[in-house]
Design a protein around this motif. Structure first.
Motif, PDB file in Angstrom:
ATOM      1  N   GLU A   1       2.773   1.823  -3.411  1.00 28.47           N
ATOM      2  CA  GLU A   1       1.901   2.293  -4.493  1.00 28.47           C
ATOM      3  C   GLU A   1       1.448   3.722  -4.222  1.00 28.47           C
ATOM      4  OE1 GLU A   1       0.582  -1.865  -6.489  1.00 28.47           O
ATOM      5  OE2 GLU A   1      -0.945  -0.908  -5.254  1.00 28.47           O
ATOM      6  N   ARG A   2       1.174   4.012  -2.973  1.00 24.65           N
ATOM      7  CA  ARG A   2       0.658   5.327  -2.615  1.00 24.65           C
ATOM      8  C   ARG A   2       1.733   6.403  -2.725  1.00 24.65           C
ATOM      9  NH1 ARG A   2      -4.372   5.630   0.219  1.00 24.65           N
ATOM     10  NH2 ARG A   2      -4.726   7.793   0.768  1.00 24.65           N
TER      11      ARG A   2
ATOM     12  N   ARG B   1       4.296   5.540  -6.143  1.00 25.34           N
ATOM     13  CA  ARG B   1       3.513   5.386  -7.368  1.00 25.34           C
ATOM     14  C   ARG B   1       4.195   4.403  -8.323  1.00 25.34           C
ATOM     15  NH1 ARG B   1      -0.920   5.664  -6.542  1.00 25.34           N
ATOM     16  NH2 ARG B   1      -1.561   6.071  -8.673  1.00 25.34           N
ATOM     17  N   ILE B   2       4.528   3.274  -7.803  1.00 24.20           N
ATOM     18  CA  ILE B   2       5.214   2.277  -8.618  1.00 24.20           C
ATOM     19  C   ILE B   2       4.449   0.948  -8.477  1.00 24.20           C
ATOM     20  CG2 ILE B   2       6.881   1.694  -6.758  1.00 24.20           C
ATOM     21  CD1 ILE B   2       8.970   1.429  -9.073  1.00 24.20           C
TER      22      ILE B   2
ATOM     23  N   ARG C   1      11.896   9.429  -6.796  1.00 21.14           N
ATOM     24  CA  ARG C   1      11.215   9.283  -8.089  1.00 21.14           C
ATOM     25  C   ARG C   1      10.480  10.554  -8.495  1.00 21.14           C
ATOM     26  NH1 ARG C   1       9.952   4.536 -10.306  1.00 21.14           N
ATOM     27  NH2 ARG C   1       7.802   5.064 -10.805  1.00 21.14           N
TER      28      ARG C   1
ATOM     29  N   THR D   1       7.583  11.351  -7.350  1.00 18.42           N
ATOM     30  CA  THR D   1       6.149  11.031  -7.429  1.00 18.42           C
ATOM     31  C   THR D   1       5.402  11.395  -6.159  1.00 18.42           C
ATOM     32  OG1 THR D   1       6.805   8.845  -6.704  1.00 18.42           O
ATOM     33  CG2 THR D   1       6.340   9.100  -9.055  1.00 18.42           C
ATOM     34  N   LEU D   2       6.131  11.851  -5.169  1.00 16.94           N
ATOM     35  CA  LEU D   2       5.501  12.079  -3.861  1.00 16.94           C
ATOM     36  C   LEU D   2       5.171  13.554  -3.679  1.00 16.94           C
ATOM     37  CD1 LEU D   2       4.783  10.973  -1.008  1.00 16.94           C
ATOM     38  CD2 LEU D   2       7.169  11.352  -0.379  1.00 16.94           C
ATOM     39  N   ASP D   3       3.904  13.827  -3.475  1.00 15.23           N
ATOM     40  CA  ASP D   3       3.465  15.197  -3.213  1.00 15.23           C
ATOM     41  C   ASP D   3       4.112  15.672  -1.897  1.00 15.23           C
ATOM     42  OD1 ASP D   3       2.138  17.492  -2.564  1.00 15.23           O
ATOM     43  OD2 ASP D   3       0.163  16.562  -2.335  1.00 15.23           O
TER      44      ASP D   3
ATOM     45  N   HIS E   1       0.847  -1.212   0.000  1.00 10.59           N
ATOM     46  CA  HIS E   1       0.000   0.000   0.000  1.00 10.59           C
ATOM     47  C   HIS E   1       0.874   1.251   0.000  1.00 10.59           C
ATOM     48  CE1 HIS E   1      -4.070  -1.750   0.808  1.00 10.59           C
ATOM     49  NE2 HIS E   1      -3.298  -2.770   1.113  1.00 10.59           N
TER      50      HIS E   1
ATOM     51  N   GLY F   1       9.656   7.458  -3.111  1.00  9.36           N
ATOM     52  CA  GLY F   1       8.720   8.420  -3.733  1.00  9.36           C
ATOM     53  C   GLY F   1       9.392   9.772  -3.941  1.00  9.36           C
TER      54      GLY F   1
END
Ligand code: AGP
Length: 613
Positions: free
Chosen positions: A320-321, A324-325, A427, A429-431, A317, A424
């Motif tokens: 993915e959260r 985002r992979i 990458r 991808t993490l806010d 979880h 994250g």
């Protein structure tokens, strides 16, 4: 599984070998045995079925002043637990004694060779033939280490083997074949030890050398030599281990399991090491991959067994959260034989408290062959997993002694949360706002876990009401699903009650047929996006007169009156709920097991580290 230990040196070997077995008993407790040689090569052997205490009673007052010895604590694979099947095993002439951990796959063929010559075996084990083979080579004039090398070339499988020869009583030889059992050599002052893992060595020395698969050791009190399977000499480093043996004491707690449940706030705290608030950012120690390497990844595979796999399911979880992979979770034993599709863009993350679980190590080898970057989450310094992975994220919880894993589950979940935030960030991808919120929330977890421990009295009372049940169901959704599996696993392994964990949505597809007034359901129902669905499942169980123990969010009274018992969790971020949900389930399993008189720390049929398939 199975613990092996050996000693050679100036002190009497017997008590040291027995003490080593005490440290290794968690690896198996079907029987224990010891073989000692005095200076003249006189052999003393004692074996006893059951736990180590039986052996200790048997040898009391009879131990000779031995210069070397070997010992074994067994988890039975071939042959029932009995005195005859207990190690050490000897050749017919009583010249050599061997102890062994793992499986010799072709032992039947090897035995037949001796049986055809009219010789007979006293045990049903796959081990005894190793003593026959070794003695056979020695009788042909081979040197002890050469003889051992010939034995491991013939005996197929994955195992660790330790042997002594009456004609050279101060010399031990050891081999590690494949991944099914560690061997560590400890270097003391005028003495050396050999053991399955560090725990047995640390009381004597922190200076150690680990054998890799395919390596042999020739050990004398004041020198040691290492070779590979072809007999080539190896230069191996002596490592100094910072292991805290004191942490392995039970202290004020009645059982290690209870002590380790109570150590979870600290376990989580250590796992938060890389979390920083200004600027908000997570940098997990032990990750050797830079931004370029991480951005090149297109998939993560998390592998583990048992509790470690349940932690991995929670971790999915987070990956993915936050990262985002695409992330998969696999049971290592399934993964290794499935010919998984892997390449250098797949990050494989293994989770293993011991770092010696045979299936997880085999899965890691599979990933290594495919060129995958690898991380391992591990609690055991020097474990094989840490030597296979590119990077190790240490759990740092101190030794976990109870067979049932508790604090390492908490540490694993927290570290996976951190790892996902770390990846994250790399990458991109993490806010950043989500990162800041999660870091803030994570820093509150140790206190929340501490508050969850305060539920113990209430949970003990609930345990009292349900301790006579023979079946349990655990239901959860989303992040609650792996926790339902873990709740069921914990209960069955320590109390021997049949328990099943299910994704709650699956209930109507079969398990609901089990429900009646005698089958309690533990329903994980925190206030999250699937709460209403969980509530419906609880209604369905109650409609069939099944008792329900509901685990709910802080301040949620909406299930009062519907559920038979309601356990309110401390306040915590919804994504971090597993870190607190696990605590009441561990306590429930523990208290039910105690009420049923079960052997909580060493449940029947189990071993802490599973080194055989
Ligand atoms: C947990 O309570 C069990 N004893 C078991 O499932 C354990 O988690 C599993 O064997 C994996 O062990 P590892 O973490 O050492 O690899």
């Amino acid at each position: 599984m199975c613990g092996i230990v050996g000693y050679t040196g100036r002190r009497p070997a017997g008590p040291i070998v027995l003490e080593g077995l005490r440290c290794l008993e968690y690896r198996g407790y079907d029987s224990a045995g010891i073989a000692l040689f005095d200076r003249d090569g006189q052999l003393y052997v004692a074996r006893a079925t059951g736990k180590l205490d039986r052996l200790v009673q048997r040898v009391e007052g009879t131990l000779p002043p031995a210069v070397a010895g070997i010992g074994h604590t067994r988890w039975a694979t071939h042959g029932e637990p009995s005195d005859a099947n207990a190690h050490p095993h000897l050749d017919p002439g009583g010249r050599v004694a061997v102890v062994h951990n793992g499986i010799v796959e072709n032992y039947r063929e090897l035995r037949r060779r001796f049986e055809d010559r009219g010789e007979s075996f006293v045990s049903d084990t796959d081990t005894e033939v190793l003593a026959f083979l070794l003695a056979d080579h020695l009788e042909r004039g081979e040197d002890l280490l050469d003889a051992l090398r010939l034995v491991v070339a013939e005996a197929k499988g994955a195992y660790a083997l330790l042997a002594v020869d009456a004609q050279e009583p101060g010399r031990l030889v050891a081999a590690r074949v494949g991944n099914a059992g560690g061997i560590v050599v400890g270097h003391g002052e005028g003495e050396r030890l050999v053991a399955s893992d560090l725990g047995a060595l640390i009381p004597h020395t922190r200076r150690v050398t680990f054998l890799e698969p395919g390596e042999l050791a020739d050990v004398r009190a004041d020198e040691v030599a290492f070779t590979d399977a072809e007999g080539r000499a190896l230069e191996k480093p002596v490592e100094v281990q910072p292991f805290d043996a004191v942490a392995a004491a039970k202290g004020r707690f009645k059982h290690f399991m209870l002590k380790e449940i109570h150590e979870q706030p600290e376990a989580v705290l250590y796992a938060l090491h890389g979390y920083g608030t200004s600027p908000p950012r997570v940098e997990v120690q032990g990750v050797p991959f830079d931004e370029t390497r991480v951005r090149a990844l297109n998939r993560v595979v998390l592998i583990g067994m048992g509790t470690s796999m349940h932690a991995a399911m929670v971790g999915r979880h987070y990956f993915e959260r936050f990262a985002r992979i695409p992330t998969e979770v696999d049971n290592s034993a399934e993964f290794r034989y499935r010919q998984p599709v892997l390449d250098e863009r797949t990050l494989v993350v293994s989770i293993s408290q011991s770092g010696e679980t045979v299936d997880t190590l085999a899965g890691m080898e599979e990933a290594r062959r495919a060129g995958c970057p690898q991380l391992t989450l591990c609690n055991t310094p020097g474990a094989q997993a840490t030597r296979v992975a590119d990077g190790t994220v240490f759990m740092r919880t101190g030794p976990e002694v109870a067979v049932a894993s508790t604090k390492t589950m908490a540490a694993s979940m927290m570290l996976l949360h951190g790892l996902a935030l770390h990846l994250g960030r790399l990458r991109g991808t993490l806010d950043p706002a989500l990162a800041a919120q999660q870091i803030e929330a994570a820093l509150h977890v140790p206190a929340a876990v501490g508050e969850a421990l305060e539920l113990e009295e209430r949970i003990a009372a609930i345990a009292d009401r349900y301790a006579r049940s023979e079946d349990f169901l655990f239901l959860g959704r989303g992040l609650g699903y792996p926790l339902a599996l873990e709740g069921a696993l914990k209960l069955k392994e320590v109390s021997y009650i049949h328990a099943e964990g299910y994704a709650a949505g699956e209930m109507k597809h079969g398990p609901i047929a089990l429900i009646d007034e005698r089958m309690p359901t533990v329903a994980l129902a925190p206030r999250d996006e699937v709460f209403d669905k969980m509530r419906s499942n609880i209604e369905q169980v109650r409609a069939r007169h099944g008792p329900v123990i509901a685990i709910v969010s802080h301040g949620d009274h909406s299930l009062d009156g519907l559920a038979s018992d309601v356990i309110e969790l401390p306040e915590v971020d919804p994504l971090l709920t597993p870190l607190v949900t696990v605590v009441p389930m561990q306590l429930l399993a523990y208290h039910i097991a105690v009420l049923r008189g079960a052997d909580v720390d060493q449940p029947r049929n189990l071993a802490k580290t599973v080194t055989v398939e």
